[in-house]
Design an enzyme around this catalytic site. Structure first.
Site, PDB file in Angstrom:
ATOM      1  N   GLU A  12       9.998   3.552 -10.730  1.00  0.00           N
ATOM      2  CA  GLU A  12       9.277   3.484  -9.373  1.00  0.00           C
ATOM      3  C   GLU A  12       8.589   2.348  -8.864  1.00  0.00           C
ATOM      4  O   GLU A  12       8.530   1.240  -9.691  1.00  0.00           O
ATOM      5  CB  GLU A  12       7.618   4.317  -9.447  1.00  0.00           C
ATOM      6  CG  GLU A  12       7.919   5.937  -8.888  1.00  0.00           C
ATOM      7  CD  GLU A  12       7.858   6.243  -7.692  1.00  0.00           C
ATOM      8  OE1 GLU A  12       8.112   5.061  -6.846  1.00  0.00           O
ATOM      9  OE2 GLU A  12       7.431   7.327  -7.301  1.00  0.00           O
ATOM     10  N   ASP A  13       8.829   2.179  -7.546  1.00  0.00           N
ATOM     11  CA  ASP A  13       8.414   0.897  -7.033  1.00  0.00           C
ATOM     12  C   ASP A  13       6.781   0.739  -7.211  1.00  0.00           C
ATOM     13  O   ASP A  13       6.339  -0.348  -7.663  1.00  0.00           O
ATOM     14  CB  ASP A  13       8.608   0.693  -5.584  1.00  0.00           C
ATOM     15  CG  ASP A  13       8.716   1.783  -4.748  1.00  0.00           C
ATOM     16  OD1 ASP A  13       7.840   3.041  -5.476  1.00  0.00           O
ATOM     17  OD2 ASP A  13       8.715   1.868  -3.244  1.00  0.00           O
ATOM     18  N   PHE A  67      -2.461  -3.039   0.475  1.00  0.00           N
ATOM     19  CA  PHE A  67      -0.954  -2.427   1.126  1.00  0.00           C
ATOM     20  C   PHE A  67      -0.060  -3.578   0.685  1.00  0.00           C
ATOM     21  O   PHE A  67      -0.423  -4.872   1.122  1.00  0.00           O
ATOM     22  CB  PHE A  67      -0.961  -2.173   2.534  1.00  0.00           C
ATOM     23  CG  PHE A  67       0.287  -1.650   2.867  1.00  0.00           C
ATOM     24  CD1 PHE A  67       0.612  -0.331   2.447  1.00  0.00           C
ATOM     25  CD2 PHE A  67       1.276  -2.357   3.753  1.00  0.00           C
ATOM     26  CE1 PHE A  67       2.111   0.221   2.734  1.00  0.00           C
ATOM     27  CE2 PHE A  67       2.450  -1.968   4.049  1.00  0.00           C
ATOM     28  CZ  PHE A  67       2.889  -0.773   3.742  1.00  0.00           C
ATOM     29  N   VAL A  68       0.804  -3.473   0.075  1.00  0.00           N
ATOM     30  CA  VAL A  68       1.781  -4.489  -0.270  1.00  0.00           C
ATOM     31  C   VAL A  68       3.331  -4.460   0.312  1.00  0.00           C
ATOM     32  O   VAL A  68       3.705  -3.123   0.395  1.00  0.00           O
ATOM     33  CB  VAL A  68       1.891  -4.965  -1.625  1.00  0.00           C
ATOM     34  CG1 VAL A  68       0.628  -5.380  -2.221  1.00  0.00           C
ATOM     35  CG2 VAL A  68       2.282  -3.662  -2.642  1.00  0.00           C
ATOM     36  N   ARG A 112      11.943  -4.991   2.878  1.00  0.00           N
ATOM     37  CA  ARG A 112      12.390  -4.844   1.461  1.00  0.00           C
ATOM     38  C   ARG A 112      12.988  -5.926   1.099  1.00  0.00           C
ATOM     39  O   ARG A 112      13.171  -5.923  -0.374  1.00  0.00           O
ATOM     40  CB  ARG A 112      13.228  -3.412   1.701  1.00  0.00           C
ATOM     41  CG  ARG A 112      12.579  -2.218   2.118  1.00  0.00           C
ATOM     42  CD  ARG A 112      13.429  -0.779   2.046  1.00  0.00           C
ATOM     43  NE  ARG A 112      12.902   0.144   2.512  1.00  0.00           N
ATOM     44  CZ  ARG A 112      12.008   1.046   2.192  1.00  0.00           C
ATOM     45  NH1 ARG A 112      11.493   0.681   0.897  1.00  0.00           N
ATOM     46  NH2 ARG A 112      11.765   2.012   2.769  1.00  0.00           N
ATOM     47  N   ASP A 160       8.209  -1.868   1.816  1.00  0.00           N
ATOM     48  CA  ASP A 160       8.403  -1.779   3.154  1.00  0.00           C
ATOM     49  C   ASP A 160       7.044  -1.756   3.926  1.00  0.00           C
ATOM     50  O   ASP A 160       6.148  -1.056   3.495  1.00  0.00           O
ATOM     51  CB  ASP A 160       9.411  -0.815   4.038  1.00  0.00           C
ATOM     52  CG  ASP A 160       8.936   0.568   3.833  1.00  0.00           C
ATOM     53  OD1 ASP A 160       8.633   1.077   2.777  1.00  0.00           O
ATOM     54  OD2 ASP A 160       8.782   1.079   4.870  1.00  0.00           O
ATOM     55  N   ASP A 198       0.828   4.806  -6.216  1.00  0.00           N
ATOM     56  CA  ASP A 198      -0.320   4.748  -5.144  1.00  0.00           C
ATOM     57  C   ASP A 198      -1.420   6.083  -5.530  1.00  0.00           C
ATOM     58  O   ASP A 198      -2.311   5.724  -6.398  1.00  0.00           O
ATOM     59  CB  ASP A 198       0.033   4.735  -3.553  1.00  0.00           C
ATOM     60  CG  ASP A 198      -0.998   4.483  -2.668  1.00  0.00           C
ATOM     61  OD1 ASP A 198      -1.207   3.299  -2.384  1.00  0.00           O
ATOM     62  OD2 ASP A 198      -1.748   5.524  -2.205  1.00  0.00           O
ATOM     63  N   GLY A 239      12.394   2.362  -2.337  1.00  0.00           N
ATOM     64  CA  GLY A 239      11.638   1.199  -2.821  1.00  0.00           C
ATOM     65  C   GLY A 239      12.077   0.453  -4.102  1.00  0.00           C
ATOM     66  O   GLY A 239      11.680  -0.645  -4.244  1.00  0.00           O
ATOM     67  N   LYS A 254      -1.808   1.010  -8.300  1.00  0.00           N
ATOM     68  CA  LYS A 254      -3.070   0.971  -7.794  1.00  0.00           C
ATOM     69  C   LYS A 254      -3.986   1.963  -8.598  1.00  0.00           C
ATOM     70  O   LYS A 254      -4.434   2.812  -8.268  1.00  0.00           O
ATOM     71  CB  LYS A 254      -2.911   1.040  -6.133  1.00  0.00           C
ATOM     72  CG  LYS A 254      -2.193   0.362  -5.417  1.00  0.00           C
ATOM     73  CD  LYS A 254      -2.092   0.666  -3.919  1.00  0.00           C
ATOM     74  CE  LYS A 254      -1.009  -0.047  -3.172  1.00  0.00           C
ATOM     75  NZ  LYS A 254      -1.112   0.655  -1.806  1.00  0.00           N
TER      76      LYS A 254
HETATM   77  P1  IMP Z   1       2.013   8.116  -3.811  1.00  0.00           P
HETATM   78  O1  IMP Z   1       2.661   9.363  -3.873  1.00  0.00           O
HETATM   79  O2  IMP Z   1       0.702   8.150  -3.013  1.00  0.00           O
HETATM   80  O3  IMP Z   1       1.874   7.617  -5.157  1.00  0.00           O
HETATM   81  O4  IMP Z   1       2.949   6.969  -2.892  1.00  0.00           O
HETATM   82  C1  IMP Z   1       4.091   6.403  -3.562  1.00  0.00           C
HETATM   83  C2  IMP Z   1       5.066   5.911  -2.428  1.00  0.00           C
HETATM   84  O5  IMP Z   1       4.402   5.652  -1.237  1.00  0.00           O
HETATM   85  C3  IMP Z   1       5.621   4.781  -3.051  1.00  0.00           C
HETATM   86  O6  IMP Z   1       6.902   5.226  -3.715  1.00  0.00           O
HETATM   87  C4  IMP Z   1       6.223   3.908  -2.070  1.00  0.00           C
HETATM   88  O7  IMP Z   1       7.231   4.242  -1.202  1.00  0.00           O
HETATM   89  C5  IMP Z   1       4.702   4.366  -1.173  1.00  0.00           C
HETATM   90  N1  IMP Z   1       3.777   2.997  -1.046  1.00  0.00           N
HETATM   91  C6  IMP Z   1       2.481   3.373  -1.867  1.00  0.00           C
HETATM   92  N2  IMP Z   1       1.851   2.146  -1.670  1.00  0.00           N
HETATM   93  C7  IMP Z   1       2.475   1.238  -0.979  1.00  0.00           C
HETATM   94  C8  IMP Z   1       2.226   0.121  -0.533  1.00  0.00           C
HETATM   95  O8  IMP Z   1       1.399  -0.586  -0.716  1.00  0.00           O
HETATM   96  N3  IMP Z   1       3.490  -0.673   0.275  1.00  0.00           N
HETATM   97  C9  IMP Z   1       4.463   0.056   0.727  1.00  0.00           C
HETATM   98  N4  IMP Z   1       4.697   1.226   0.265  1.00  0.00           N
HETATM   99  C10 IMP Z   1       3.812   1.790  -0.551  1.00  0.00           C
END
Ligand code: IMP
Length: 182
Positions: free
Chosen positions: A100-101, A154-155, A167, A161, A104, A45, A132
């Site tokens: 990081e992209d 969700f984005v 992407r 993606d 979440d 991402g 978020k």
């Molecule tokens: P986390 O471990 O829950 O913080 O997830 C992080 C990863 O989930 C990110 O690096 C993204 O690859 C993916 N992710 C989280 N939210 C989104 C979203 O809204 N759209 C797309 N990918 C997401």
């Protein structure tokens, strides 16, 4: 705009993203002057974000990537982290900036930070394009540079993606339909 089976609408435009990245780079250039940081992008991402950000970095730096993912093509975090690529770069004694992209739940980031700490870097901070805040399960004190805070939605686009699609989009879009799954 339809991506696979879901409808998305514009959230953050390309120009807005570019301006914010410029400001993030100004901060990083000041904070890491004289430190030759290693920027570690988290694939897939972050590839566009890393590329655009480092073009504005004017201090000496290294750029590398690692790959960790907790999403498996849907719109909710699976909570399981799959490690696809390890990091071969020697980071001992170095200043690390994880790129990081999106953050979440924060679980992916917390896992990566713990893993990197074992390699004895001088410091670790995180630069995330999107966060978020409402979904963070783990407080990540290293999260110092944030592009935009967004709602629990969700984005896609700008590296992010949905089922591996989207992407390549220049803008960031959000899921139009309201769903409890997000
Ligand atoms: P986390 O471990 O829950 O913080 O997830 C992080 C990863 O989930 C990110 O690096 C993204 O690859 C993916 N992710 C989280 N939210 C989104 C979203 O809204 N759209 C797309 N990918 C997401």
């Amino acid at each position: 705009m339809k991506i696979d089976d879901l409808e998305f609408e514009p959230l953050i435009e390309e120009e807005t993203i570019a301006k914010r990245i410029n400001l993030l780079a100004v901060e990083l250039n000041a904070d890491y002057a004289g430190k030759t940081p290693i920027f570690i992008g988290v694939l897939n991402g972050s590839f566009l974000f890393v590329a655009d950000l480092v073009k504005h970095i004017t201090i000496p730096c290294e750029v590398t990537f690692t790959k960790l993912a907790s999403y498996y093509g849907g719109t909710t975090s699976s909570r399981k982290i799959r490690e696809d690529i390890d990091l071969s770069t020697d980071i001992s004694g170095r200043h690390i900036v994880i790129i990081e992209d999106i953050v979440d739940t924060g679980n992916t980031l917390a896992y990566l930070i713990e893993k990197l700490k074992l390699k004895n870097p001088a410091s670790i901070s995180v630069c995330a394009m999107l966060v978020k805040p409402g979904k963070l399960e783990t407080s990540v004190e290293e999260l110092r540079y944030v592009g935009f805070e967004i709602e629990n939605e969700f984005v896609v686009g700008y590296g992010l993606d949905y089922k591996e699609l989207g992407r390549n989009l220049r803008d960031i879009y959000r899921l139009t339909s309201t769903t409890d799954e997000v």
